[in-house]
Design an enzyme around this catalytic site. Structure first.
Site, PDB file in Angstrom:
ATOM      1  N   GLY A  41      46.714  87.811  58.323  1.00 45.21           N
ATOM      2  CA  GLY A  41      46.752  87.518  56.913  1.00 45.21           C
ATOM      3  C   GLY A  41      48.167  86.780  56.693  1.00 45.21           C
ATOM      4  N   GLN A  53      55.257  83.316  52.642  1.00 46.93           N
ATOM      5  CA  GLN A  53      55.465  83.300  53.887  1.00 46.93           C
ATOM      6  C   GLN A  53      55.511  81.754  54.666  1.00 46.93           C
ATOM      7  OE1 GLN A  53      52.480  86.688  54.893  1.00 46.93           O
ATOM      8  NE2 GLN A  53      54.248  86.807  56.417  1.00 46.93           N
ATOM      9  N   CYS A  55      54.595  92.008  60.807  1.00 43.43           N
ATOM     10  CA  CYS A  55      54.419  90.912  59.968  1.00 43.43           C
ATOM     11  C   CYS A  55      55.145  89.453  60.587  1.00 43.43           C
ATOM     12  CB  CYS A  55      55.405  91.399  58.731  1.00 43.43           C
ATOM     13  SG  CYS A  55      55.520  89.961  57.245  1.00 43.43           S
ATOM     14  N   LEU A  56      54.582  88.343  60.117  1.00 45.41           N
ATOM     15  CA  LEU A  56      54.946  86.930  60.679  1.00 45.41           C
ATOM     16  C   LEU A  56      56.446  86.652  60.293  1.00 45.41           C
ATOM     17  CD1 LEU A  56      51.532  84.917  60.245  1.00 45.41           C
ATOM     18  CD2 LEU A  56      52.500  86.296  62.327  1.00 45.41           C
ATOM     19  N   HIS A 109      49.066  94.522  52.167  1.00 45.33           N
ATOM     20  CA  HIS A 109      50.170  93.990  52.795  1.00 45.33           C
ATOM     21  C   HIS A 109      50.484  92.733  52.244  1.00 45.33           C
ATOM     22  CE1 HIS A 109      52.790  93.032  56.467  1.00 45.33           C
ATOM     23  NE2 HIS A 109      52.642  92.039  56.138  1.00 45.33           N
ATOM     24  N   GLU A 110      49.491  91.706  52.318  1.00 47.86           N
ATOM     25  CA  GLU A 110      49.710  90.445  51.798  1.00 47.86           C
ATOM     26  C   GLU A 110      49.958  90.552  50.408  1.00 47.86           C
ATOM     27  OE1 GLU A 110      50.115  88.135  53.908  1.00 47.86           O
ATOM     28  OE2 GLU A 110      49.245  89.557  55.836  1.00 47.86           O
ATOM     29  N   HIS A 167      53.667  90.654  49.555  1.00 47.38           N
ATOM     30  CA  HIS A 167      54.379  89.368  49.827  1.00 47.38           C
ATOM     31  C   HIS A 167      54.555  88.745  48.259  1.00 47.38           C
ATOM     32  CE1 HIS A 167      55.321  89.402  53.915  1.00 47.38           C
ATOM     33  NE2 HIS A 167      54.340  89.609  54.370  1.00 47.38           N
TER      34      HIS A 167
END
Length: 189
Positions: free
Chosen positions: A45, A50, A98-99, A140-141, A144
């Site tokens: 994702g 991000q 997480c990226l 999660h996304e 953000h």
């Protein structure tokens, strides 16, 4: 186009992202670029903040693990201006990464199910329910888009223990297989 990933410490990751208006140009290109960036970064994702964009959009693709979890077959979507309508079910813990927080993985508790309203890349509205891993990725996304990171779910002691790692990330002292943008830097600088 593969975007560099914005990492911890950048104020953009803590802002509430702005809705995408009907007059927004380049939506399909943005969606394609976000998918390309997500694949290049080996994520499941990716949210617009991000990649340095304060927009209410995220993309997901967990279809590659449908062999292990058949309900993920075809789970590749863009969620534009999403709104979580409800979460339900028991809270369950899973190790998340997480990226934007490279080299950090933590056990995070989230509700089992999510009901979400969103537009797809053709601006068609959907209201859908997801459970299990799909619900986790969506939550999660979605976080953000509201300026929330997985570390916000940790207790104060655990956060203190991660302080040096978080400082290292914000200074670029981290190894990734993808390009990153450090706090306060612009793409290309």
């Amino acid at each position: 186009m593969i975007y560099p990933v914005t990492v911890y410490g950048d104020p953009l990751l803590r802002k509430v992202a702005q809705p995408i208006g009907e007059d927004f140009e380049g939506l399909k290109e943005l969606v394609e670029n976000m998918f390309e960036t997500m694949y290049h970064s080996e994520g499941v994702g990716l949210a617009a903040p991000q990649v340095g964009k304060s927009l209410r959009i995220f993309v997901v693709d967990a279809s590659h693990i449908a062999d292990e979890e058949p309900e993920l077959e075809g789970f590749k979507k863009a969620f534009i201006n999403p709104e979580i309508l409800e979460t339900s079910g028991d809270e369950w813990v899973m190790n998340e990464g997480c990226l934007s927080l490279p080299e950090i993985r933590e056990d995070i508790s989230r509700p089992e199910r999510v009901k979400i309203k969103y537009l797809d890349e053709n601006r068609v509205e959907h209201i859908e329910e997801y459970g299990g891993f799909a619900a986790r990725v969506i939550q999660h996304e979605y976080d953000h888009l509201d300026g929330v990171l997985l570390i916000d779910y940790l207790n104060p002691l655990k956060k203190r223990l991660l302080k040096s790692k978080l400082t290292a990330i914000s200074k670029g002292k981290v190894r990734t297989s993808y390009r990153i943008v450090l706090p306060g830097k612009k793409i290309g600088s």
